[in-house]
Write an enzyme that holds these catalytic residues in place. Structure first.
Site: not given
Length: 396
Positions: A111, A118, A183, A185, A217, A221, A224, A237, A241, A342
């Site tokens: 990844d 971002h 996420e 992607e 993904d 948080r 992480q 993570k 996925t 975000e």
């Protein structure tokens, strides 16, 4: 081809899956076994039956991918020709009637972190008193090796992960993630492998990559944030996925090709080539059915060709079915952010989801990511969807 014949598949003029698209996937008809098919309109074509080729009678696409770009072109030409003919009734199934499986056997998953918007947003959130981008970011495509064994096909439920977090008081505890995120992607599926010790150049990208797939993904948080220093993403993570069931071949994205944004400083020679392979793909993220953001892939700073060149620059090899993803796709506007951390600006701003406001995912939430791109026939094509529903954490 054998079997009784029917009229050719009727594709509405506004369909995102016309003959200029025809993505590949692995499907099973009712009471049948998994095999390789392609999508035309609202139907799935059984390639083993149509082409009388045992390579498509398998439950993954790896053997076909390994045959290389010349074979990919030959099969695509045959399928586009067949799209205008009558087809055997036992080789055509409604999309609504089939089950989808992971389209490829993934040996390795990498990844990346290729969106400058971002990376800038997260830098401002996590390091408000420092430069948003770390010193290496504009010099190379930053990435990490993910866990291939937990890549799942779209619509597979996602169990809320448990892990260790740092509390507001500075202590640590263990429990279900309270800041579960997505996420949005774009993934790239390797077709032709490479030789150990021999890097893949930027201009060899299209000879090695078969196509693209949407990726979510999922990210915890809080887990992480506590674990990622100094070695990067791990348990925050690796729990899941999700990837779309359909892989759109690069050949279907010819009209979506665009230049990548200007890169400053100029990349080192191994990251330069004659063709940088930017893509004009528009994503949409729906949270419980409400579209909350539209990430634009055309804004990505690092191209997929540069990602592959960097991935193999030290001599690491790739194999058919390997997957690498772009990292979160975001744009400069709040309405273009590809993750909820975000959109909620670290949980400080609420996101309107139908008649509720949210920051991060709660149990029972469903997220669906879709995307479209310019097609070769003057209309847009679809990249399918990647969807998942959050289930409550399991007790240990």
């Amino acid at each position: 081809m054998t079997g009784s014949r029917v009229s050719r598949v009727e594709v509405p003029p506004d369909s995102l899956f016309g003959p200029e698209n025809m993505p590949y996937g692995v499907f099973a008809p009712p009471d049948g076994v998994f095999r390789v098919g392609c999508r035309l309109g609202d139907m799935v074509l059984d390639l083993a039956a149509l082409l009388d080729d045992p390579v498509f009678a398998r439950s993954e696409m790896n053997a076909f991918l390994a045959q290389g770009s010349r074979r990919w072109r030959e099969v695509r030409e045959k399928l586009r020709a067949l799209a205008d003919t009558a087809l055997p009734i036992d080789a055509v199934y409604p999309v609504s009637a089939v089950r989808m499986a992971l389209p490829v056997r993934i040996g390795d998953y990498v990844d990346f972190y290729a969106s400058i918007d971002h990376a800038t947003n997260l830098g401002r959130l996590f390091r408000p008193d420092s430069e948003p981008l770390l010193p290496n970011w504009r010099h190379l495509p930053v990435g990490y090796h993910g866990r291939a064994g937990t890549v799942v096909v779209s619509d597979t439920p996602v169990i809320r992960p448990r892990g260790q977090r740092r509390t507001a008081s500075g202590t640590t505890d263990f429990g279900p993630s309270e800041r579960l995120d997505i996420e949005a992607e774009l993934g790239f599926v390797v077709g032709t492998g490479s030789t150990l010790g021999t890097p893949v150049t930027v201009d060899e990208f299209a000879e090695h990559v078969f196509g693209v797939a949407l990726v979510n993904d999922w990210s915890a948080r809080d887990i992480q944030a506590w674990e990622y220093q100094p070695l990067g993403p791990f348990l925050g993570k690796s729990f899941a996925t999700s990837i779309s069931g359909w892989i759109t071949p690069l050949a279907a994205l010819t009209s979506a090709r665009v230049p990548i944004p200007a890169q400053d400083p100029e990349p080192l020679p191994y990251l330069r080539g004659l063709d940088d392979f930017g893509l004009d793909i528009d994503l949409a993220v729906a949270w419980n059915g409400a579209v909350v953001t539209h990430p634009p892939y055309a804004r990505m700073y690092w191209s997929p060709a540069q990602m592959l060149a960097h991935l193999t620059a030290n001599g690491a090899s790739v194999r058919p079915g390997d997957l690498y993803a772009s990292g979160t796709i975001s744009g400069p506007e709040p309405s273009q952010r590809g993750s909820f951390i975000e959109l909620s600006w670290g949980g400080t701003e609420h996101i309107r989801v139908n008649d509720q406001t949210r920051t991060f995912l709660t149990d029972g939430d469903e997220v669906t990511i879709t995307a479209t791109a310019p097609g070769t026939e003057g209309r847009r094509i679809g990249l399918g969807e990647v969807a998942g529903r959050i289930l409550c954490a399991r007790d240990t």
